[in-house]
Design an enzyme around this catalytic site. Structure first.
Site, PDB file in Angstrom:
ATOM      1  N   GLU A  17       0.808  -1.210   0.000  1.00  0.00           N
ATOM      2  CA  GLU A  17       0.000   0.000   0.000  1.00  0.00           C
ATOM      3  C   GLU A  17       0.848   1.270   0.000  1.00  0.00           C
ATOM      4  O   GLU A  17       0.498   2.270  -0.642  1.00  0.00           O
ATOM      5  CB  GLU A  17      -0.936   0.012   1.220  1.00  0.00           C
ATOM      6  CG  GLU A  17      -1.979  -1.089   1.232  1.00  0.00           C
ATOM      7  CD  GLU A  17      -1.543  -2.336   1.987  1.00  0.00           C
ATOM      8  OE1 GLU A  17      -2.409  -2.978   2.609  1.00  0.00           O
ATOM      9  OE2 GLU A  17      -0.330  -2.654   1.972  1.00  0.00           O
ATOM     10  N   ILE A 436      22.161  -1.062 -19.608  1.00  0.00           N
ATOM     11  CA  ILE A 436      22.484  -2.120 -18.644  1.00  0.00           C
ATOM     12  C   ILE A 436      21.610  -3.350 -18.834  1.00  0.00           C
ATOM     13  O   ILE A 436      21.928  -4.419 -18.333  1.00  0.00           O
ATOM     14  CB  ILE A 436      22.384  -1.568 -17.211  1.00  0.00           C
ATOM     15  CG1 ILE A 436      23.312  -0.365 -17.040  1.00  0.00           C
ATOM     16  CG2 ILE A 436      22.741  -2.623 -16.179  1.00  0.00           C
ATOM     17  CD1 ILE A 436      24.756  -0.635 -17.432  1.00  0.00           C
ATOM     18  N   TRP A 566      20.657 -11.965  -3.334  1.00  0.00           N
ATOM     19  CA  TRP A 566      19.324 -11.381  -3.447  1.00  0.00           C
ATOM     20  C   TRP A 566      18.222 -12.426  -3.351  1.00  0.00           C
ATOM     21  O   TRP A 566      17.088 -12.179  -3.730  1.00  0.00           O
ATOM     22  CB  TRP A 566      19.208 -10.583  -4.744  1.00  0.00           C
ATOM     23  CG  TRP A 566      19.937  -9.264  -4.654  1.00  0.00           C
ATOM     24  CD1 TRP A 566      20.619  -8.765  -3.584  1.00  0.00           C
ATOM     25  CD2 TRP A 566      20.055  -8.285  -5.684  1.00  0.00           C
ATOM     26  NE1 TRP A 566      21.154  -7.542  -3.876  1.00  0.00           N
ATOM     27  CE2 TRP A 566      20.831  -7.214  -5.165  1.00  0.00           C
ATOM     28  CE3 TRP A 566      19.595  -8.196  -6.996  1.00  0.00           C
ATOM     29  CZ2 TRP A 566      21.135  -6.084  -5.909  1.00  0.00           C
ATOM     30  CZ3 TRP A 566      19.901  -7.063  -7.737  1.00  0.00           C
ATOM     31  CH2 TRP A 566      20.652  -6.025  -7.202  1.00  0.00           C
ATOM     32  N   CYS A 648      25.923  -2.032  -9.168  1.00  0.00           N
ATOM     33  CA  CYS A 648      25.213  -0.769  -8.964  1.00  0.00           C
ATOM     34  C   CYS A 648      25.198  -0.393  -7.487  1.00  0.00           C
ATOM     35  O   CYS A 648      25.066  -1.235  -6.613  1.00  0.00           O
ATOM     36  CB  CYS A 648      23.785  -0.851  -9.492  1.00  0.00           C
ATOM     37  SG  CYS A 648      22.753  -2.118  -8.750  1.00  0.00           S
ATOM     38  N   HIS A 699      17.591   6.182 -11.151  1.00  0.00           N
ATOM     39  CA  HIS A 699      16.731   6.159  -9.977  1.00  0.00           C
ATOM     40  C   HIS A 699      16.080   7.512  -9.718  1.00  0.00           C
ATOM     41  O   HIS A 699      15.372   7.682  -8.730  1.00  0.00           O
ATOM     42  CB  HIS A 699      17.520   5.712  -8.747  1.00  0.00           C
ATOM     43  CG  HIS A 699      17.996   4.297  -8.846  1.00  0.00           C
ATOM     44  ND1 HIS A 699      19.177   3.958  -9.472  1.00  0.00           N
ATOM     45  CD2 HIS A 699      17.457   3.126  -8.434  1.00  0.00           C
ATOM     46  CE1 HIS A 699      19.335   2.648  -9.419  1.00  0.00           C
ATOM     47  NE2 HIS A 699      18.310   2.117  -8.802  1.00  0.00           N
TER      48      HIS A 699
END
Length: 764
Positions: A17, A436, A566, A648, A699
């Site tokens: 949310e 990338i 990750w 990154c 970003h």
């Protein structure tokens, strides 16, 4: 009675949310008041979930990043964010995301604050910007409002702060000054804040000082002593909170500081508990983080009670129990995962379940194990089932690892020889341009993927749609004039999940979202067993993309270390073994891409740096197996095949020799937010291969100007020979819109063309 508390709760919400409210606000669809109302509802819900705790954290909720929150609370706000006027929230988002010229501000575009990884996690924080002139002024309204919300719910609350030393340690100065010299100015603001917390009825305050689990020199140790002596006696009782590692040579320091309690991460520092008990003054609380806040496996409740029960007898009311760190790093609630594999589901615990485990442990400590006997038996059955599962352990995979024992993963020829062959094959210009990997994931792409997953469109219809998107992406890149193209990754949900879905040994959630930064959430797959690759994962689509163009196409893969770091990784074998299993699977894919005629293959290792241990003494072991895993995955190719990798938002200047040892032909990195600061290392270290320092900060919504990107590349050319420089964005373009991406890439190509003319002219 054993006291229970939590260090922090995920803020995104079960259905993300917060993400959708933030993005709606940034698009202008909802106003600031509506955004704040959504945030307040989430906080109230999360406090109810934690209501059985003796102390509920408050202030752990953030609209973007807790470090940025602390910077604003302390008044350490970059001047560029305030110059444009507007509200405090406007200034906050300017630092978080930047602001493009013409976005309603009175001035030109505003660049975002630098972003990097939070210790050794995949969470990104906004780096505090400091200088010798930085002044501090308390702005505590956000935190006070959240405290009052919690008081209205009649909960016992514990405000959460980032400690003064850790906040400074996380910051950077641009003027060469020593950030530690700011401490005397900072401490009075903390004293004022602590008094305000006391005035609001806080009995305890949690002060997070995870910098204590890192290598600190004597000046920083002295800073801790001076700061906490100055804070002694002010405000509520203080719980000094450490996590993510062992205290080691900082143990005596942490135990000696004039605070009222100390928290230790027992998932990583259990062997330090006895020493802490012997060193900590007898009037201090000892909080033990016995529930893993970083991974999703069920806690072994019986074994944990075996550990805690003798300590409860020794410490009595001085013993508190908690998760090891904030639960920010795990998904919210396993109950949402109705589609998850039933067998694997029984092995897991998300944030809500971890608090239930904490409550179970506390009940046993208070009333004896008989009071929770049924829960203990169910827990033991789940752990035993996982240990004996044939899906976890595969003899054929273990044999392949043994056969790999003597393989160093080296290329056939050194870089100087193979680069000549690659230049002959690829025929690229000076300052070649590429991206990338990913291009914008539009609403239509996401809907098609959802419809395919849920059976509303069949395989053929979905394949045709993806091929159309690939064709669009290739055509746009050719129009832009990019030199090495990509297929755009329209079919990929996530750079880790996409590959995990095609490997045996992984399981997946639908709602297991974890915040990476701001509104960006990732859904880490669950790596539960031995890894095998049953079939090719990317070859068909990348071969199709190459058939659409005469320009070289780049195959896009995620590397083994990033797949490991990750994911939520199995904890029943060394991470190094799991990483090598992943490396073997990726190597198979690399070899098939090469056989399909793909001349350039990128193996992303975005998470290499974040897996680095927090203590330098442990770096070498990690880097040895991590770099070897990359080489195993990448280097079984001919000299003519060009291998790229990408990293990154990671500080890697201190591991540059290991990066060079990866021996990738080309490495692309983030440098635009740091204004090429990451390239300073090349003044002392002669990097042997090619490098693409990112010039477009993806970003941020800002569209960089040609002159800005050209200037950044000229900075790079002062350190790296132009013949070995590439021009590219910082990262993938998945999260941006086509309306932002196309003009930014047009400017990037134009900057490369200017550079070619300039440097050819100079060479002539």
């Amino acid at each position: 009675m054993t006291t229970t508390h939590n260090l922090g709760f995920p803020r995104i919400g079960r259905q993300r949310e917060l993400k959708f409210a933030l993005e709606g606000h940034w698009r202008g669809e909802i106003n600031a008041e509506t955004l704040q109302q959504t945030a307040a509802r989430l906080r109230a819900r999360h406090h109810r979930i934690q209501s059985r705790l003796d102390w509920t954290p408050v202030g752990d909720f953030s609209l973007y990043d807790q470090v940025l929150d602390m910077s604003f609370l302390l008044g350490a706000v970059p001047e560029r964010a305030r110059q444009a006027g507007g509200s405090e929230l406007d200034a906050y988002f300017r630092v978080a995301r930047g602001r493009a010229a013409g976005d309603g501000d009175c001035c030109a575009g505003i660049h975002a604050g630098e972003m990097t990884k939070w210790f050794d996690t995949n969470y990104h924080y906004i780096v505090p910007e400091l200088s010798a002139q930085t002044e501090f002024k308390l702005h505590a309204d956000r935190l006070i409002d959240q405290i009052r919300e919690t008081r209205a719910q009649e909960l016992s609350f514990k405000p959460v702060l980032i400690g003064p030393l850790t906040w400074l340690w996380l910051g950077k100065t641009r003027d060469g000054s020593d950030r530690l010299e700011l401490l005397p100015r900072l401490i009075p603001v903390y004293r004022e804040l602590l008094q305000k917390l006391s005035d609001e009825g806080a009995h305890w305050v949690q002060i997070d000082e995870p910098a204590l689990v890192t290598d600190l020199d004597e000046a920083w140790r002295q800073g801790y002593q001076e700061a906490y002596r100055a804070l002694a006696g002010s405000g509520p009782r203080k719980l000094l909170t450490t996590y993510f590692g062992r205290l080691e040579d900082n143990l005596e320091l942490a135990c000696s500081l004039p605070v009222d309690g100390l928290h230790l991460d027992c998932t990583r520092a259990r062997d330090e508990v006895e020493r802490v008990i012997d060193t900590l003054p007898e009037d201090r609380i000892l909080s033990l983080g016995v529930i893993d806040g970083r991974n999703i496996w069920k806690t072994n409740l019986s074994a944990t009670l075996d550990f805690l029960e003798p300590l409860r007898e020794r410490l009595g009311k001085r013993l508190w129990v908690a998760p090891s760190c904030s639960l920010l790093h795990v998904p919210v609630d396993l109950a949402s995962e109705t589609d998850l594999d039933d067998e694997v589901r029984e092995w897991l615990a998300f944030a809500v379940q971890k608090l239930e485990e904490l409550d179970t442990l506390a009940e046993a400590l208070r009333y004896g194990r008989d009071s929770i006997q049924g829960r203990l038996q169910a827990n033991a059955r789940a752990l035993a089932a996982r240990k004996s599962s044939t899906r976890v352990h595969k003899p054929q995979v273990q044999k392949r690892l043994r056969d790999l024992a003597d393989d160093p993963g080296r290329r056939n020829s050194p870089y100087a020889e193979r680069s000549a062959r690659q230049r002959e094959r690829l025929r690229l210009p000076l300052f070649p341009t590429t991206t990338i990997g990913s291009f914008p994931q539009t609403a239509e792409i996401r809907q098609q993927r959802r419809d395919h997953r849920e059976g509303r469109i069949d395989d053929d219809a979905y394949r045709r749609f993806i091929e159309q998107e690939i064709a669009r992406c290739v055509a746009e890149q050719e129009r832009l004039g990019l030199d090495v193209l990509v297929h755009g990754e329209a079919e990929r949900n996530d750079m880790v999940e996409y590959f995990g879905e095609q490997l045996e040994g992984y399981a997946f959630t639908r709602f297991g979202w974890v915040q990476s930064y701001g509104s960006r959430c990732v859904k880490p797959p669950i790596l539960f067993g031995d890894i095998e690759r049953p079939q090719p994962m990317t070859v068909e689509r990348i071969r199709h993309a190459q058939s659409l163009t005469e320009r070289p196409m780049k195959g896009m893969l995620t590397g083994p270390v990033t797949l490991l770091n990750w994911s939520f990784v199995r904890d029943d074998q060394p991470r190094s073994e799991t990483c090598l299993q992943l490396a073997l699977a990726i190597r198979e894919e690399v070899q098939e891409l090469e056989a399909a005629g793909i001349p350039v293959i990128q193996i992303d290792e975005a998470a290499l740096r974040e897996g680095l241990p927090l203590r330098r003494g442990e770096w070498q072991d990690y880097l040895h197996w991590a770099i070897r895993a990359f080489r195993i995955s990448a280097n079984a190719v001919a000299d003519e095949t060009q291998i790229h990798t990408h990293m990154c938002y990671s500080e890697f200047n201190d591991i540059i020799e290991a990066i060079a040892d990866m021996d990738a032909d080309v490495i692309t990195i983030e440098t635009s937010r740091s204004q090429m600061e990451l390239l300073d290392v090349f003044e002392a270290f002669e990097y042997p291969n090619e490098i693409g320092p990112g010039v477009y900060d993806i970003h941020s919504p800002n569209i960089p100007k040609i002159e800005e990107m050209e200037a950044l590349m000229e900075k790079a050319a002062e350190r790296i020979p132009p013949q070995r420089l590439w021009v590219n964005p910082d990262c993938g373009l998945k999260t941006r819109s086509w309306e932002e991406v196309l003009p930014a890439l047009e400017n990037m190509v134009a900057a490369a063309q200017r550079l070619r003319r300039k440097y050819r002219s100079e060479a002539a």
